[in-house]
Design a protein around this motif. Structure first.
Motif, PDB file in Angstrom:
ATOM      1  N   ALA A  59      -0.489   5.026  -3.287  1.00 19.21           N
ATOM      2  CA  ALA A  59       0.839   4.465  -3.595  1.00 19.21           C
ATOM      3  C   ALA A  59       0.861   3.590  -4.713  1.00 19.21           C
ATOM      4  CB  ALA A  59       1.003   3.694  -2.087  1.00 19.21           C
ATOM      5  N   ASP A  70       1.498   6.006  -7.613  1.00 18.78           N
ATOM      6  CA  ASP A  70       2.410   6.605  -7.495  1.00 18.78           C
ATOM      7  C   ASP A  70       3.977   5.396  -7.967  1.00 18.78           C
ATOM      8  OD1 ASP A  70       1.798   9.094  -6.880  1.00 18.78           O
ATOM      9  OD2 ASP A  70       2.116   8.732  -4.749  1.00 18.78           O
ATOM     10  N   SER A  74       4.411   2.120  -6.715  1.00 22.47           N
ATOM     11  CA  SER A  74       4.646   1.338  -5.681  1.00 22.47           C
ATOM     12  C   SER A  74       4.062  -0.027  -6.039  1.00 22.47           C
ATOM     13  CB  SER A  74       4.292   1.658  -4.232  1.00 22.47           C
ATOM     14  OG  SER A  74       4.660   0.843  -3.290  1.00 22.47           O
ATOM     15  N   SER A  75       4.746  -1.086  -5.874  1.00 23.33           N
ATOM     16  CA  SER A  75       4.205  -2.456  -5.977  1.00 23.33           C
ATOM     17  C   SER A  75       3.416  -2.538  -4.787  1.00 23.33           C
ATOM     18  CB  SER A  75       5.418  -3.358  -6.169  1.00 23.33           C
ATOM     19  OG  SER A  75       6.074  -3.754  -4.726  1.00 23.33           O
ATOM     20  N   TYR A 104       3.633  -5.060  -2.706  1.00 26.23           N
ATOM     21  CA  TYR A 104       4.574  -5.645  -1.623  1.00 26.23           C
ATOM     22  C   TYR A 104       5.035  -4.342  -0.975  1.00 26.23           C
ATOM     23  CZ  TYR A 104       3.992 -10.237  -3.740  1.00 26.23           C
ATOM     24  OH  TYR A 104       3.548 -11.301  -4.199  1.00 26.23           O
ATOM     25  N   GLY A 105       5.418  -3.358  -1.897  1.00 27.78           N
ATOM     26  CA  GLY A 105       5.907  -2.016  -1.223  1.00 27.78           C
ATOM     27  C   GLY A 105       4.808  -1.410  -0.429  1.00 27.78           C
ATOM     28  N   VAL A 106       3.583  -1.454  -1.042  1.00 32.47           N
ATOM     29  CA  VAL A 106       2.553  -0.825  -0.078  1.00 32.47           C
ATOM     30  C   VAL A 106       2.380  -1.433   1.109  1.00 32.47           C
ATOM     31  CG1 VAL A 106       0.036  -0.308  -0.124  1.00 32.47           C
ATOM     32  CG2 VAL A 106       1.151   0.002  -2.235  1.00 32.47           C
ATOM     33  N   TRP A 142       4.398  -3.305   3.151  1.00 33.57           N
ATOM     34  CA  TRP A 142       5.454  -3.336   3.954  1.00 33.57           C
ATOM     35  C   TRP A 142       5.690  -1.833   4.441  1.00 33.57           C
ATOM     36  CZ3 TRP A 142       5.479  -7.597   6.302  1.00 33.57           C
ATOM     37  CH2 TRP A 142       5.414  -8.766   5.593  1.00 33.57           C
ATOM     38  N   ARG A 143       5.533  -1.111   3.446  1.00 32.14           N
ATOM     39  CA  ARG A 143       6.144   0.543   3.624  1.00 32.14           C
ATOM     40  C   ARG A 143       4.705   1.177   4.237  1.00 32.14           C
ATOM     41  NH1 ARG A 143       9.883  -0.371  -0.744  1.00 32.14           N
ATOM     42  NH2 ARG A 143       8.432   0.371  -2.127  1.00 32.14           N
ATOM     43  N   ILE A 144       3.716   0.738   3.997  1.00 25.06           N
ATOM     44  CA  ILE A 144       2.291   1.779   4.376  1.00 25.06           C
ATOM     45  C   ILE A 144       1.631   1.054   5.444  1.00 25.06           C
ATOM     46  CG2 ILE A 144       0.601   3.006   3.527  1.00 25.06           C
ATOM     47  CD1 ILE A 144       2.202   3.516   0.921  1.00 25.06           C
TER      48      ILE A 144
END
Length: 276
Positions: free
Chosen positions: A173, A176, A178-179, A181-183, A185-187
């Motif tokens: 991630a 690709d 993603s930040s 924080y994105g990793v 909360w989204r993963i």
């Protein structure tokens, strides 16, 4: 032979669990039994385990006592327990992910030290600080003080779940674009949902049962249930029936929550044990 051995192990495990659970079940049964007795039956010798003349006077005393508004204390405990858990999850989940991802063992040890330090050590600094800010007898003071107990539990339980996540997912991630924080909360968070449920329930239970901070920092407007039970005791007389009735009603929500959510708790706490 394998089937016989399996049944034998199951029976041995069941017997062991019954032996371990027996003292707790007996104490809970005795508490409920006392809540339906008069003071004379509650202090009878030899003790009575089944009330001869069951009465609801203990429960009436708890609900009808104007100097000890029980429903108000239920609301206070609910606000503090859920408020502490909500803030603890918002702070603790990212902290646990960071510790698990970058192996911040020093930070983890510092949080653990905050947990194993006796709660009484925090009382005087907390009291002076909250009085200075005018927060004594407020829900904010209780929520913040309960975080001393709840936040380390959240962090330490969640560290194990995040450590079991495949690092390849996080690395992919990030590659690709993603930040971090994105990793998170989204993963990461969706993959550890059972752990989130189990951790939140543990935090609620610990906050619900907390007595030390509430007895000092709470006041007439924010008194919680453990303090309400404590206030039923006096130097002159112990009202065993009301005392047991209040203790029963404090315990039942926690037991009910554990029973309703047991599937999530077990799957959450054993997630790391079965993952390859």
């Amino acid at each position: 032979m394998a089937l016989i051995r399996k049944h034998g192990e199951t029976a041995a495990y069941t017997i062991l669990m019954l032996i371990l659970m027996a003292p707790m079940a007996f104490v809970f049964f005795w508490m409920v039994s006392i809540s339906f007795r008069t003071n004379i039956e509650a202090t009878a010798s030899p003790p009575l385990f089944i009330p001869r003349n069951p009465t609801l006077d203990g429960y009436r005393y708890v609900f009808d006592n104007p100097s000890n508004p029980f429903f108000k204390y239920v609301m206070n405990s609910t606000i503090v327990a859920f408020g502490c858990t909500a803030i603890g999850m918002l702070l603790g989940v990212p902290a646990a992910f960071s510790i698990a991802r970058w192996k911040q063992n020093g930070l983890a040890l510092g949080i653990l030290l905050a947990r194993i330090t006796p709660g009484l050590s925090f009382l005087v600094p907390w009291f002076i600080t909250f009085r200075w800010f005018g927060l004594i007898d407020t829900h904010a003071a209780l929520i913040l003080s309960h975080l001393i107990v709840g936040l380390p539990i959240i962090v330490w339980v969640m560290i194990g779940f995040f450590e079991d996540l495949p690092t390849e997912l996080v690395d992919a991630a990030l590659i690709d674009g993603s930040s971090i924080y994105g990793v998170l909360w989204r993963i990461a968070v969706p993959l550890v949902k059972p752990g989130l449920v189990a951790t939140a329930i543990l935090s609620i239970i610990f906050s619900w049962n907390n007595f030390n901070f509430s007895v000092i920092l709470a006041g007439p407007n924010t008194r919680t249930l453990p303090v309400a039970v404590f206030n039923l005791m006096s130097f002159e007389q112990f009202n065993w029936g009301p005392l047991a009735a209040a203790a029963t009603m404090i315990t039942l929500p926690v037991v009910a929550m554990a029973l309703v959510m047991q599937r999530h708790i077990v799957s959450g706490l054993t997630l790391g044990a079965v993952k390859q």
